[in-house]
Each structure stands twice: as structure tokens, then as C-alpha cells.
Design a protein around this motif. Sequence first.
Motif, PDB file in Angstrom:
ATOM      1  N   LYS A  13       0.588  -1.378   0.033  1.00  0.00           N
ATOM      2  CA  LYS A  13       0.101  -0.063  -0.093  1.00  0.00           C
ATOM      3  C   LYS A  13       0.799   1.127  -0.019  1.00  0.00           C
ATOM      4  O   LYS A  13       2.055   1.172   0.489  1.00  0.00           O
ATOM      5  N   GLU A  19      -0.255  11.505   5.041  1.00  0.00           N
ATOM      6  CA  GLU A  19       0.579  10.959   6.034  1.00  0.00           C
ATOM      7  C   GLU A  19       1.035  11.924   7.180  1.00  0.00           C
ATOM      8  O   GLU A  19       1.154  13.183   6.777  1.00  0.00           O
ATOM      9  N   HIS A  20       1.067  11.457   8.315  1.00  0.00           N
ATOM     10  CA  HIS A  20       1.213  12.469   9.516  1.00  0.00           C
ATOM     11  C   HIS A  20       0.314  13.330   9.852  1.00  0.00           C
ATOM     12  O   HIS A  20      -0.238  13.235  11.023  1.00  0.00           O
ATOM     13  N   VAL A  22      -2.731  12.510   9.441  1.00  0.00           N
ATOM     14  CA  VAL A  22      -3.901  11.873   9.579  1.00  0.00           C
ATOM     15  C   VAL A  22      -3.683  11.350  11.074  1.00  0.00           C
ATOM     16  O   VAL A  22      -4.758  11.187  11.826  1.00  0.00           O
ATOM     17  N   HIS A 145       4.751   0.287  15.893  1.00  0.00           N
ATOM     18  CA  HIS A 145       4.950   1.791  16.247  1.00  0.00           C
ATOM     19  C   HIS A 145       3.992   2.490  17.331  1.00  0.00           C
ATOM     20  O   HIS A 145       3.723   3.956  16.936  1.00  0.00           O
ATOM     21  N   PRO A 148      -0.505   4.075  16.230  1.00  0.00           N
ATOM     22  CA  PRO A 148      -0.663   4.275  14.663  1.00  0.00           C
ATOM     23  C   PRO A 148      -2.100   4.678  14.553  1.00  0.00           C
ATOM     24  O   PRO A 148      -3.070   4.595  15.175  1.00  0.00           O
ATOM     25  N   SER A 149      -2.449   5.691  13.324  1.00  0.00           N
ATOM     26  CA  SER A 149      -3.549   6.038  13.066  1.00  0.00           C
ATOM     27  C   SER A 149      -4.480   5.102  12.440  1.00  0.00           C
ATOM     28  O   SER A 149      -5.689   5.394  12.611  1.00  0.00           O
ATOM     29  N   ASP A 152      -2.692   2.246   7.760  1.00  0.00           N
ATOM     30  CA  ASP A 152      -2.060   1.361   6.944  1.00  0.00           C
ATOM     31  C   ASP A 152      -2.991   0.108   6.971  1.00  0.00           C
ATOM     32  O   ASP A 152      -2.928  -0.590   5.951  1.00  0.00           O
ATOM     33  N   ARG A 189      14.356   3.864   8.586  1.00  0.00           N
ATOM     34  CA  ARG A 189      13.767   4.794   9.631  1.00  0.00           C
ATOM     35  C   ARG A 189      12.752   4.304  10.555  1.00  0.00           C
ATOM     36  O   ARG A 189      12.254   3.131  10.279  1.00  0.00           O
ATOM     37  N   THR A 191       9.267   4.770  11.996  1.00  0.00           N
ATOM     38  CA  THR A 191       7.839   5.496  12.214  1.00  0.00           C
ATOM     39  C   THR A 191       7.550   6.346  13.411  1.00  0.00           C
ATOM     40  O   THR A 191       7.008   7.134  13.635  1.00  0.00           O
ATOM     41  N   GLY A 281       4.306   7.303   3.655  1.00  0.00           N
ATOM     42  CA  GLY A 281       4.560   6.857   4.649  1.00  0.00           C
ATOM     43  C   GLY A 281       5.172   7.811   5.696  1.00  0.00           C
ATOM     44  O   GLY A 281       5.026   9.142   5.548  1.00  0.00           O
ATOM     45  N   ALA A 282       5.775   7.392   6.588  1.00  0.00           N
ATOM     46  CA  ALA A 282       6.527   8.056   7.473  1.00  0.00           C
ATOM     47  C   ALA A 282       7.709   8.989   7.280  1.00  0.00           C
ATOM     48  O   ALA A 282       8.113  10.222   7.745  1.00  0.00           O
TER      49      ALA A 282
HETATM   50  O1  PMV Z   1       5.716   4.505   6.582  1.00  0.00           O
HETATM   51  P1  PMV Z   1       4.456   3.728   7.302  1.00  0.00           P
HETATM   52  O2  PMV Z   1       3.965   2.684   6.694  1.00  0.00           O
HETATM   53  O3  PMV Z   1       4.796   3.314   8.771  1.00  0.00           O
HETATM   54  O4  PMV Z   1       3.306   4.890   7.359  1.00  0.00           O
HETATM   55  C1  PMV Z   1       3.137   5.760   8.416  1.00  0.00           C
HETATM   56  C2  PMV Z   1       1.925   6.740   8.294  1.00  0.00           C
HETATM   57  C3  PMV Z   1       1.936   7.643   9.293  1.00  0.00           C
HETATM   58  O5  PMV Z   1       0.737   8.735   8.811  1.00  0.00           O
HETATM   59  C4  PMV Z   1       3.211   8.720   9.452  1.00  0.00           C
HETATM   60  C5  PMV Z   1       1.561   7.035  10.773  1.00  0.00           C
HETATM   61  C6  PMV Z   1       0.149   6.647  10.909  1.00  0.00           C
HETATM   62  O6  PMV Z   1      -0.063   5.818  11.652  1.00  0.00           O
HETATM   63  O7  PMV Z   1      -0.604   6.945   9.781  1.00  0.00           O
END
Ligand code: PMV
Length: 344
Positions: A13, A19-20, A22, A145, A148-149, A152, A189, A191, A281-282
Motif C-alpha cells: 500500500k 501521512e502524519h 492523519v 509503532h 498508529p492512525s 495502513d 527509519r 515510524t 508513509g513516515a
Molecule cells: O511508513 P508507514 O507505513 O509506517 O506509514 C506511517 C504513516 C503515518 O501517517 C506517518 C503514521 C500513521 O500511523 O498513520
Amino acid sequence: MLPEVLLVSAPGKVILHGEHAVVHGKVALAVALNLRTFLRLQPHSDGKVALNLPNIGVMRTWDVARLQVLDTSFLEQGDVTPPTPEQVEKLKEVAGIPEDCAAPEHLSVLAFLYLYLAICQKQRWMEEDLELINKWAFQGERVIHGNPSGVDNAISTWGGALRYQQGKISSLKRPPVLQILLTNTKVPRSTKALVASVRNRLIKFPEIMAPLLTSIDAISVECERVLGEMVAAPAPEQYLVLEELIDMNQHHLNALGVGHAALDRLCQVTMAHGLHSKLTGAGGGGCGITLLKPGLERPEVEATKQALSSCGFDCWETSIGAPGVSVHSATSLDGHVWQALDGL
Ligand code: PMV
């Protein structure tokens, strides 16, 4: 008699926008990719459970009997439950993981152990209940992490293209089939650390950061509108709007402090080929997406992929809107997936 091998797949996905933001109650748009992760569940009669994640070099085996001594606290719970810090510590002990370790391969072992103990022992995981899968996947995310929101796990469970805000999910009716490049900068990295750094910056500079999050929210909403319009009344200008949204969001994400030199490089390299990219993503490394507009000549796409590979990045060409988590019959699987699974 042991049950047959079970084959399951879930889509990769990406977050298109949000991202962030959210995490702070704003809208995110996420899409499932036609790049799938396959899982082969194979029963054994040797009293052991084995986890093999070849892509990240994880190969672990546990005695089921040893795990059973541990699991009473999980089994007593009736429903989907968040992992408690005590449970996570206990799992680290069993898995032999150092207390302060945040390496993804260790976190994936922890998430597996938690979900195995909580779900498999209850024999409930065979139920075709996407709600349940989504809830458990969310708990797996929590192990990895913290806070999380939920976007994902939702997109990987339901597939397609989703609008997500504060746990409220709506599917985009008919998402257009966009072609993208997904590029992994291979810069590791965390998250958890990146989400925390955005939160700290929000506390430190509320007047500066809040409008950025509001603007990212507006980008997600505008993107959703354009994606809808692309199906109802397609026009070439819509791709130009998507490209502008990508550029603006990428600048905002840099301002949130989740950029990285490797991601800047990714954007520059694709821009040199007339293509627009953003992190997904993060951030802080990890992956970026590049929109491939229709009508691009094949040599141009190949040259862009080649240029990204020359930076040391991994690059896949794929499309958005794939189905969510799925069970496969052995006969319906592509030969190359079988080959890869057999090679494990
Ligand atoms: O990179 P990922 O798949 O861990 O996506 C993180 C997305 C964030 O919005 C930064 C965190 C979240 O929980 O939504």
C-alpha cells in the motif's frame, strides 16, 4: 489429519496524501498496490512454529509448548486487545530481543508472536471476517509503532482506495487505474520516532505547524475530488493537478521535518525526467511514489527506473487499487509466486 497449506496474500500500500496529518485527525488517502506479499501457512506435526520472512532475513522457530506456558494472559481476553507494555516485554524475553531494540526485523518478530499467541491459538484466524483481520492488524501496528492512525492496516485489509479520517473509512467508489513507481531509498527509519518528532514540532510551533496540517488535509480532499472526476469525466489536465498536489505535499512534509536527502534525490531524479514524486508513509527515508502519466513512452519510464536504480534505490512499477487481503487456491496462483514460495 493436518489441514492443507493455506495461501494468503495482502496488497502493498501507499499513502497518496495525508501521512502524519492523519495522526492529528486530518484526512488521508491510501491505495492498495498490485504488488502483493504472499504468506504460506503450512501445518507441521513437530510441535514447532516457524516464521520465515526471507526479504528481511528473519528465520525463527519456537516450541509451541514453550509458547503455551506464556499465553494465558492473551487467551483469557475475549476480543481484540491492544498489547500491554508488560506483554511486549515478555515477548521480547521469549524472542531474545534486547529491550531497547527498534530494528524492523525484531519488531516484526514481536508483532508475529503477539498475533500468533492472540489469534492462532484461538483457531479464529480462518474466519473470513475482514473487520477482525483489520482490528488485529491494527494491534500488530501498535506493537511496531505504538500509536498508529489505523490507515495502513485499513488499506491492506480492504484494498482499493480509501479515505481515512479518525477511524472513519470510506471507499472511493471507482478509483482510476493510476500507474506509479514505488521507490525504496533503503534508508532505514523509525515510524515511531518520526511521528513523535512531528508531534514535538507541533507542540513547539503550533501556529506554524497547524496550518501545514490543515493544508495537507485540503490536498487529500482535493486529490479525492480529482480522482472521482477522472473516472466520471477524464481529462489530461487532471494529471497536472495531481502532479501539483504531489509537489505541494512533498514541500509540506519537508517542512514537518520528515524529509531526507535520499528522498530529495529521488524527487530530483524523477523531475529530470519530467515526473513528480513525494515520500509516502513516515518519511525520513523509506519509500517515495512517482506518478506515471498516461502516454509516457516506454523508454522514458525505463530510463527513469534506471536512473533511480543507479542511486542505489529499489524501484517497482505498479498500479493502484488492488484487492485487499485474500485467500488463494493453489491453482489460482501465478507460476512465479509458486516458484518464489517453493524457493524458501
Ligand atoms: O511508513 P508507514 O507505513 O509506517 O506509514 C506511517 C504513516 C503515518 O501517517 C506517518 C503514521 C500513521 O500511523 O498513520
